[in-house]
Design a protein around this motif. Structure first.
Motif, PDB file in Angstrom:
ATOM      1  N   LEU A   7      -7.450  49.190 -21.754  1.00 11.44           N
ATOM      2  CA  LEU A   7      -6.048  49.572 -21.894  1.00 11.44           C
ATOM      3  C   LEU A   7      -5.801  50.283 -23.226  1.00 11.44           C
ATOM      4  N   ASP A   8      -4.861  51.215 -23.213  1.00 14.71           N
ATOM      5  CA  ASP A   8      -4.404  51.829 -24.459  1.00 14.71           C
ATOM      6  C   ASP A   8      -3.390  50.933 -25.163  1.00 14.71           C
ATOM      7  N   SER A   9      -2.630  50.183 -24.348  1.00 14.74           N
ATOM      8  CA  SER A   9      -1.591  49.308 -24.892  1.00 14.74           C
ATOM      9  C   SER A   9      -1.082  48.413 -23.775  1.00 14.74           C
ATOM     10  N   CYS A  10      -0.277  47.417 -24.132  1.00 14.64           N
ATOM     11  CA  CYS A  10       0.451  46.626 -23.150  1.00 14.64           C
ATOM     12  C   CYS A  10       1.654  46.002 -23.843  1.00 14.64           C
ATOM     13  N   THR A  11       2.609  45.535 -23.070  1.00 22.41           N
ATOM     14  CA  THR A  11       3.843  44.970 -23.633  1.00 22.41           C
ATOM     15  C   THR A  11       4.196  43.669 -22.925  1.00 22.41           C
ATOM     16  N   ARG A  12       5.098  42.914 -23.528  1.00 22.64           N
ATOM     17  CA  ARG A  12       5.572  41.681 -22.913  1.00 22.64           C
ATOM     18  C   ARG A  12       6.798  41.965 -22.051  1.00 22.64           C
ATOM     19  N   GLN A  18       6.771  37.194 -21.299  1.00 27.46           N
ATOM     20  CA  GLN A  18       5.417  36.887 -20.854  1.00 27.46           C
ATOM     21  C   GLN A  18       4.561  38.146 -20.828  1.00 27.46           C
ATOM     22  N   ALA A  19       3.293  37.989 -21.134  1.00 28.89           N
ATOM     23  CA  ALA A  19       2.357  39.106 -21.073  1.00 28.89           C
ATOM     24  C   ALA A  19       1.804  39.254 -19.666  1.00 28.89           C
ATOM     25  N   HIS A  20       1.620  40.488 -19.258  1.00 29.40           N
ATOM     26  CA  HIS A  20       0.945  40.827 -18.000  1.00 29.40           C
ATOM     27  C   HIS A  20       1.537  40.099 -16.788  1.00 29.40           C
ATOM     28  N   VAL A  21       2.819  40.309 -16.604  1.00 31.12           N
ATOM     29  CA  VAL A  21       3.457  39.741 -15.417  1.00 31.12           C
ATOM     30  C   VAL A  21       2.930  40.395 -14.145  1.00 31.12           C
ATOM     31  N   GLU A  22       2.333  41.587 -14.294  1.00 26.57           N
ATOM     32  CA  GLU A  22       1.788  42.274 -13.112  1.00 26.57           C
ATOM     33  C   GLU A  22       0.518  41.591 -12.604  1.00 26.57           C
ATOM     34  N   ALA A  33      -3.953  24.216 -21.725  1.00 30.27           N
ATOM     35  CA  ALA A  33      -2.575  23.914 -21.337  1.00 30.27           C
ATOM     36  C   ALA A  33      -1.638  25.114 -21.437  1.00 30.27           C
ATOM     37  N   ARG A  34      -2.018  26.137 -22.199  1.00 31.76           N
ATOM     38  CA  ARG A  34      -1.109  27.250 -22.450  1.00 31.76           C
ATOM     39  C   ARG A  34      -1.316  28.368 -21.443  1.00 31.76           C
ATOM     40  N   ASP A  35      -0.411  29.358 -21.487  1.00 34.85           N
ATOM     41  CA  ASP A  35      -0.578  30.529 -20.637  1.00 34.85           C
ATOM     42  C   ASP A  35      -1.844  31.271 -21.047  1.00 34.85           C
ATOM     43  N   TRP A  36      -2.584  31.769 -20.071  1.00 35.91           N
ATOM     44  CA  TRP A  36      -3.881  32.400 -20.351  1.00 35.91           C
ATOM     45  C   TRP A  36      -3.748  33.601 -21.289  1.00 35.91           C
ATOM     46  N   PHE A  37      -2.614  34.296 -21.236  1.00 33.48           N
ATOM     47  CA  PHE A  37      -2.409  35.487 -22.062  1.00 33.48           C
ATOM     48  C   PHE A  37      -1.598  35.195 -23.327  1.00 33.48           C
ATOM     49  N   CYS A  38      -1.523  33.935 -23.731  1.00 32.47           N
ATOM     50  CA  CYS A  38      -0.637  33.573 -24.846  1.00 32.47           C
ATOM     51  C   CYS A  38      -1.060  34.233 -26.161  1.00 32.47           C
ATOM     52  N   PHE A  39      -2.332  34.558 -26.316  1.00 32.41           N
ATOM     53  CA  PHE A  39      -2.783  35.152 -27.579  1.00 32.41           C
ATOM     54  C   PHE A  39      -2.805  36.686 -27.530  1.00 32.41           C
TER      55      PHE A  39
END
Length: 276
Positions: A7-12, A18-22, A33-39
């Motif tokens: 990816l060139d970039s991504c947004t919340r 949340q990240a990567h809702v797609e 326990a946390r969301d996989w994309f939390c970092f």
């Protein structure tokens, strides 16, 4: 290559942050326990080059030697974990294929994160032709400290890698297992001489020539970080030896995609051959 790096970039998401809702559903594991994309920094390559590496895609594609770009999933999820559902795996695969397509890359080969193999029919349905399966165990059933000690002794003694052959696990879908992990030099591994790694590699190549089976070297880029000069020197020696064997007409060097095509061709020829 991990798809997110393409990816060139991504947004919340503006509503929930949340990240990567797609990529839905997100992986959920009881041990995390946390969301996989939390970092995920959800920014762009120039600000977080450890998370986005479209430049590396370009470097690979413009290299003098032709390389195959395979998939290492989109988000480095663990396909072999019992908590990785088919819906999670499908969402991750779709994201990986989409990220590659944006760079004009068609994915044909898959390497499982942590070598945790799973959801093979799903991979085949996405057009993958091959994957790297697990290395043969030195002592079947060994786990934990015993397995680590055995692996260290195996590397130190430069025993030849166990021979492996490709297996058609589903029609037209091939397991091409690894058999030589080029071990890094961090921690106690620094006491294993580079010469042991090189001898092990050369023995693996010699066995492949003698038996007609495979020598499949693998490692992570970060395995080269400690004592990089020595590690690259070791790789150069193995590659030079393989190149010499190829020039002598004794060895074929193929990408996983190329080898899968070779196996399919062999299969068709054997089916077409007359009996008796």
């Amino acid at each position: 290559m991990v798809g997110h790096l393409m990816l060139d970039s991504c947004t919340r998401d503006q509503e929930g942050g949340q990240a990567h809702v797609e990529v839905s559903p997100h992986p959920r594991y009881s041990w995390f326990a946390r969301d996989w994309f939390c970092f995920d920094p959800c920014t762009k390559a120039s600000l977080a080059p450890s998370w986005y590496a479209p430049d590396i895609v370009d470097w690979i594609r413009t290299a003098k030697v032709r390389h195959e770009i395979g998939s290492h999933s989109f988000a480095h999820i663990y396909y072999g974990d019992l908590e990785c559902t088919s819906l999670v795996a499908r969402a991750d695969l779709q994201a990986a294929v989409d990220a590659a397509a944006q760079k004009g890359v068609v994915l044909n080969s898959f390497v499982f994160p942590r070598n945790q193999v799973g959801h093979l029919p799903l991979l085949k349905s996405f057009g993958f032709q091959t994957y790297r399966g697990r290395m043969p165990a030195l002592i079947p059933g060994a786990t934990g400290a015993l397995r680590r000690v055995v692996n260290l002794l195996d590397q130190l003694s430069a025993r030849p890698p166990k021979p492996v052959i490709a297996e058609e696990t589903l029609p037209g879908f091939w397991n091409i297992p690894g058999n030589h992990f080029f071990m890094g030099r961090e921690g106690i591994r620094k006491y294993i001489p580079i010469a042991s790694r090189v001898h092990k590699g050369k023995k693996g190549i010699d066995n492949a020539i003698k038996t007609g089976q495979l020598y499949h070297l693998w490692f992570h880029p970060f395995n080269l970080n400690t004592d990089s000069e020595a590690m690259f020197s070791g790789l150069e020696q193995i590659f030079s030896y393989a190149c010499r064997m190829r020039e002598e007409g004794r060895l074929n060097i193929l990408t996983m995609e190329e080898y899968a095509r070779h196996l399919e061709k062999e299969k068709k020829e054997s089916l077409a051959a007359p009996l008796g």
